[in-house]
Design a protein around this motif. Structure first.
Motif, PDB file in Angstrom:
ATOM      1  N   GLU A  85      -8.130   4.584   3.784  1.00 23.94           N
ATOM      2  CA  GLU A  85      -8.005   3.256   4.337  1.00 23.94           C
ATOM      3  C   GLU A  85      -6.515   3.319   5.172  1.00 23.94           C
ATOM      4  O   GLU A  85      -6.782   2.652   6.141  1.00 23.94           O
ATOM      5  CB  GLU A  85      -7.791   2.223   3.416  1.00 23.94           C
ATOM      6  CG  GLU A  85      -6.685   2.457   2.203  1.00 23.94           C
ATOM      7  CD  GLU A  85      -6.737   1.418   1.147  1.00 23.94           C
ATOM      8  OE1 GLU A  85      -7.239   0.342   1.223  1.00 23.94           O
ATOM      9  OE2 GLU A  85      -6.134   1.697  -0.010  1.00 23.94           O
ATOM     10  N   HIS A 128       0.872  -1.151  -0.027  1.00 25.25           N
ATOM     11  CA  HIS A 128      -0.124  -0.099   0.070  1.00 25.25           C
ATOM     12  C   HIS A 128       0.910   1.195   0.115  1.00 25.25           C
ATOM     13  O   HIS A 128       0.514   2.307   0.695  1.00 25.25           O
ATOM     14  CB  HIS A 128      -1.013  -0.011   1.292  1.00 25.25           C
ATOM     15  CG  HIS A 128      -2.172  -0.502   0.955  1.00 25.25           C
ATOM     16  ND1 HIS A 128      -2.386  -2.024   0.787  1.00 25.25           N
ATOM     17  CD2 HIS A 128      -3.538  -0.222   0.554  1.00 25.25           C
ATOM     18  CE1 HIS A 128      -3.506  -2.375   0.486  1.00 25.25           C
ATOM     19  NE2 HIS A 128      -4.274  -1.400   0.380  1.00 25.25           N
ATOM     20  N   ASP A 177      -5.822  -4.024   3.464  1.00 29.64           N
ATOM     21  CA  ASP A 177      -7.116  -4.457   2.838  1.00 29.64           C
ATOM     22  C   ASP A 177      -7.780  -5.526   3.904  1.00 29.64           C
ATOM     23  O   ASP A 177      -9.045  -5.964   3.813  1.00 29.64           O
ATOM     24  CB  ASP A 177      -6.973  -4.952   1.769  1.00 29.64           C
ATOM     25  CG  ASP A 177      -6.817  -3.464   0.743  1.00 29.64           C
ATOM     26  OD1 ASP A 177      -6.919  -2.480   1.194  1.00 29.64           O
ATOM     27  OD2 ASP A 177      -6.634  -3.971  -0.536  1.00 29.64           O
TER      28      ASP A 177
HETATM   29 ZN    ZN Z   1      -6.462  -0.987  -0.029  1.00 28.25          ZN
END
Ligand code: ZN
Length: 250
Positions: free
Chosen positions: A174, A31, A40
């Motif tokens: 995120e 990421h 994730d």
């Molecule tokens: Zn992600």
């Protein structure tokens, strides 16, 4: 209630009051230079655990934490399943749970690259019963796939916190969710360019040549612990409502 922290006796008692289970599902993939490889998988897990913390009748199963991430293999640490392997593994998870009497499985997804494969896995599970005929001895299973960022009110919260350059991979939102849950893991390094390029990709080599540091369209330097907690709170509330409706047959 966490499946991994329960005994079989606890699960037997739970099945007397509910036949539903919530499974976080994600990916293990790069990421960018500031986002954690587990992002994730961590995001849906963090949100599911927050939702379950205030609710006795949400059973959270183990996180299905490796998904379809072949395009990230140009970066160290990323792990992928082939779509066919992932479908087979999901079928075995479903068959195990169905054997115990679970009738409804809610998959909370954290990775856009999983969506098509999760849908295909559902079709395989449903086909197994359909093809065994109208008097099938396989009990019916009902499943739902929900991306955490699509829960009611979550996108609005993300857009308010990061009105520009949230991006589409290694997003500020995120990354903020993981920083809120693991503040000691924050990374503050210069990003060059600050906002990553946008575009499409095919395989791992193509991806790395187009997106050299792994990000797509994002400026995750905007991520804060406080913002991440706001997203978690909004998502956990919406998840409780959505899961409750699902468990009740909606
Ligand atoms: Zn992600």
């Amino acid at each position: 209630m966490m499946l991994s922290l329960s005994t079989w006796c606890d699960v037997e008692a739970y099945l007397e009051r509910s036949r539903s289970i919530l499974l976080p599902i994600g990916s293990m993939e790069q990421h960018g230079p500031t986002g954690l490889i587990g992002t994730d998988a961590l995001c849906p897990q963090i949100i599911a655990e927050a939702a379950a913390a205030e609710e006795d009748d949400i059973l959270v199963g183990p996180t299905f934490n490796v998904g379809c991430a072949q395009h990230h293999l140009g970066f160290p640490g990323s792990i992928t399943l082939r779509p066919s392997t992932m479908i087979a593994a999901m079928q075995d998870w479903c068959a195990s749970l169905r054997r115990h009497g679970f009738e409804r499985i809610y998959w909370l997804n954290g990775h856009g690259g999983n969506v098509a494969t999760i849908s295909a896995a559902f079709a395989e599970v449903y086909a197994e019963r359909s093809l065994s005929g109208p008097d099938s001895e396989i009990p019916p299973l009902t499943m739902r796939q929900r991306n955490w960022w699509e829960l009611s009110g979550v996108m609005a919260t993300c857009q308010r916190l990061h009105p520009t350059n949230d991006g589409s991979h290694a997003t500020a939102s995120e990354v903020a969710v993981t920083y809120a849950a693991y503040p000691e893991q924050q990374r503050r390094v210069p990003l060059e360019p600050r906002v990553a390029p946008n575009g499409s990709f095919t395989d791992a080599e193509d991806y790395r040549s187009r997106f050299p540091d792994g990000r797509i369209g994002s400026d995750p330097s905007q991520a804060t612990v406080e913002g991440g907690q706001e997203i978690i709170d909004a998502a956990a509330k919406a998840l409780r409502d959505d899961y409750r409706r699902f468990a009740a047959g909606g």
